[in-house]
Every structure is written in C-alpha cells, then in structure tokens.
Write a protein that holds these residues in place. Structure first.
Motif, short mmCIF file in Angstrom:
data_model
loop_
_atom_site.label_atom_id
_atom_site.label_comp_id
_atom_site.label_asym_id
_atom_site.label_seq_id
_atom_site.Cartn_x
_atom_site.Cartn_y
_atom_site.Cartn_z
N UNK A 152 0.29 10.14 65.73
CA UNK A 152 -0.13 8.96 66.34
C UNK A 152 -1.51 8.47 65.49
N UNK A 153 -2.17 9.28 65.17
CA UNK A 153 -3.57 8.57 64.63
C UNK A 153 -3.12 7.71 63.50
N UNK A 154 -2.08 7.99 62.73
CA UNK A 154 -1.87 7.21 61.33
C UNK A 154 -0.86 5.93 61.76
N UNK A 155 -0.64 5.51 62.83
CA UNK A 155 0.20 4.34 63.11
C UNK A 155 -0.40 2.80 62.58
N UNK A 156 0.18 2.22 62.05
CA UNK A 156 -0.46 0.89 61.69
C UNK A 156 -0.94 0.11 62.78
N UNK A 157 -1.95 -0.84 62.42
CA UNK A 157 -2.46 -1.69 63.87
C UNK A 157 -1.31 -2.26 64.37
N UNK A 158 -0.33 -2.92 63.75
CA UNK A 158 0.90 -3.66 64.16
C UNK A 158 1.81 -2.70 65.31
N UNK A 159 2.05 -1.73 64.72
CA UNK A 159 2.86 -0.77 65.44
C UNK A 159 2.02 -0.16 66.68
N UNK A 160 0.89 -0.01 66.50
CA UNK A 160 -0.05 0.23 67.66
C UNK A 160 0.08 -0.76 68.75
N UNK A 161 0.01 -1.98 68.56
CA UNK A 161 0.18 -2.92 69.45
C UNK A 161 1.76 -2.89 70.09
N UNK A 186 2.75 12.94 72.25
CA UNK A 186 2.18 12.45 70.83
C UNK A 186 1.26 13.67 70.33
N UNK A 187 1.15 13.86 69.06
CA UNK A 187 0.13 14.80 68.41
C UNK A 187 -0.34 13.82 67.30
N UNK A 188 -1.57 14.60 66.79
CA UNK A 188 -2.47 14.11 65.54
C UNK A 188 -3.27 15.21 64.92
N UNK A 189 -3.51 15.30 63.95
CA UNK A 189 -4.77 15.87 63.30
C UNK A 189 -6.08 15.44 63.34
N UNK A 190 -6.11 14.11 63.69
CA UNK A 190 -7.52 13.19 63.50
C UNK A 190 -8.21 13.32 64.51
N UNK A 191 -9.45 13.19 64.62
CA UNK A 191 -10.27 13.12 65.84
C UNK A 191 -10.33 11.52 66.45
N UNK A 192 -9.56 11.49 67.43
CA UNK A 192 -8.98 10.25 67.87
C UNK A 192 -10.40 9.36 68.33
N UNK A 193 -11.38 9.76 68.98
CA UNK A 193 -12.39 9.16 69.37
C UNK A 193 -13.25 8.50 67.94
N UNK A 194 -13.31 9.19 66.86
CA UNK A 194 -13.90 8.67 65.74
C UNK A 194 -12.93 7.55 65.15
N UNK A 195 -11.69 7.68 65.31
CA UNK A 195 -10.86 6.61 64.83
C UNK A 195 -10.96 5.23 65.66
N UNK A 196 -11.14 5.34 67.11
CA UNK A 196 -11.29 4.33 67.93
C UNK A 196 -12.87 3.76 67.56
N UNK A 197 -13.89 4.64 67.34
CA UNK A 197 -15.13 4.02 67.16
C UNK A 197 -15.29 3.32 65.75
N UNK A 198 -14.26 3.79 64.93
CA UNK A 198 -14.24 2.96 63.68
C UNK A 198 -13.10 1.71 63.60
N UNK A 227 -10.25 1.77 64.02
CA UNK A 227 -8.93 2.17 63.49
C UNK A 227 -7.73 2.57 64.36
N UNK A 228 -8.28 2.79 65.61
CA UNK A 228 -7.15 3.00 66.50
C UNK A 228 -7.47 2.08 67.94
N UNK A 229 -6.60 1.41 68.56
CA UNK A 229 -6.96 0.60 69.70
C UNK A 229 -7.32 1.49 70.91
N UNK A 230 -8.45 1.03 71.60
CA UNK A 230 -8.87 1.84 72.60
C UNK A 230 -8.11 1.81 73.86
N UNK A 231 -7.29 0.66 74.08
CA UNK A 231 -6.33 0.49 75.33
C UNK A 231 -5.39 1.32 74.89
#
Length: 197
Positions: free
Chosen positions: A35-44, A72-84, A86-90
């Motif tokens: 899930x951490x690799x979803x594009x911004x459009x797909x996240x919306x 959902x699953x991911x190998x990413x640190x999601x908090x880091x993606x949100x801070x950067x 790259x992943x929507x907080x909501x």
C-alpha cells in the motif's frame, strides 16, 4: 479498471462489462499489498472508496455500493512516507484500524526451522519428490544466516534445493547456497528477496 471495473466500450479493448476487485470483495476481505507504493491519484480514490463505501466503474456514472474489510501490507515505514508527503495522512489514519508489525526473519530465528520445513515439504510434495527432512547441521546454518531477503529468500532457497536435490531423502548442509556461508551476504539489498524461481 482492475480495481473499479469498467463498462463495455469505455475504452479501447473493453469488449465486455467487467466487475472490479473492490466489487468482487463485497462481503469479504480485500488484501492490498504494498500500500505504501500507491500513486497519489490511487491514494485519493482508495480514500474515497473507504469513506463512501461506493465505487464507480470506468465509463459509468452510476455509483455502486461496496462493503469489504481491507487488509493492507507494506515494507515501508509509513510514518516516514507521510512526513515526506508521499502518502496521504488522512488515508494513513483510515488504514490504521489494527496494526500488526511483523519483525523480519533475522529477528525471529526460532521460526526458521518451522518455515524451512514447511516450504521444503510444500515444494517437494507439489513435485512429488521424496525430499522432506532437514539435517541438524543444515538447520544450524539456516539459523545463523542474516536473511536480507526475509521469508521470500528462505522460500526460494528451499525451492532451489528441491529443484536440484529433490530425489534425496534429506536436506544436508552442503546443499545450501554458498551465499548462506559468506559474510558478503549481509550486505545484499533487500530487493533480492523478491526474486522467485
């Protein structure tokens, strides 16, 4: 189209109506890997589906109700993606119902013998080969390895052994890959764990 479905003629090659995976999952569970690799459009779009519990097939104006449990699953640190950004907080808050952190294989060596035996037997049975057991020396070597590719690397190692030595009765230490015995194996990139035989 894969997730939402499409109507006939909605784009070139859409010869028939197609039900999307979200719709098919209604009443059940939908597993969304990486899930951490979803594009911004797909996240919306995913956020909208989770909030409204409705989808619109490609090429249609009609909304269709969906109701599924999302895992959902991911190998990413999601908090880091949100801070950067790259992943929507909501969306991240929406996905956090129950959070399970599964440590990498190297942090739970007690699981290695169980998993190795299961992967070995599964592959050997599938190919109708006699290899089913693992010697203590081989288990010891497997337990000392760092496993940068995590469980997939262990699974692929067992598949390789069955492919080469499946006619044997027992997995011996000498059958293991050379990489399991060299110090350089600790520096392998994690992405190698995704390779399959």
């Amino acid at each position: 189209s894969e997730l939402f479905g499409h109507s006939r003629g909605s784009f070139t090659g859409a010869r028939e109506e197609r039900v999307g995976l979200f719709e098919l999952a209604t009443g059940g569970t939908f597993f969304l890997d990486e899930v951490g690799d979803l594009s911004p459009m797909l996240q919306v779009r995913l956020l909208r589906v989770l909030q409204d519990k409705q989808i619109r097939r490609v090429g249609e104006n009609r909304l269709r109700a969906v109701d599924f449990r999302l895992v959902s699953a991911t190998h990413h640190e999601m908090e880091d993606l949100v801070r950067a950004s790259r992943f929507r907080l909501d969306l991240w808050f929406r996905l956090q119902g129950v959070k399970l952190c599964i440590p990498p294989l190297r942090e739970r060596p007690m699981d290695i013998p169980v998993l190795a035996r299961a992967f070995l037997r599964e592959r050997a049975e599938k190919l109708d080969l006699p290899l089913r057991e693992i010697s203590e020396e081989a288990l010891d070597a497997l337990g000392r390895y760092h496993w940068p590719g995590n469980i997939r690397e262990l699974q692929n190692e067992m598949a390789r052994i069955v492919a080469f030595y499946g006619e044997m009765q027992r997995l011996e230490r000498w059958m293991l890959s050379d990489a399991l015995f060299g110090e350089e194996s600790h520096d392998l990139p994690v992405s190698l764990g995704a390779l399959t035989l």
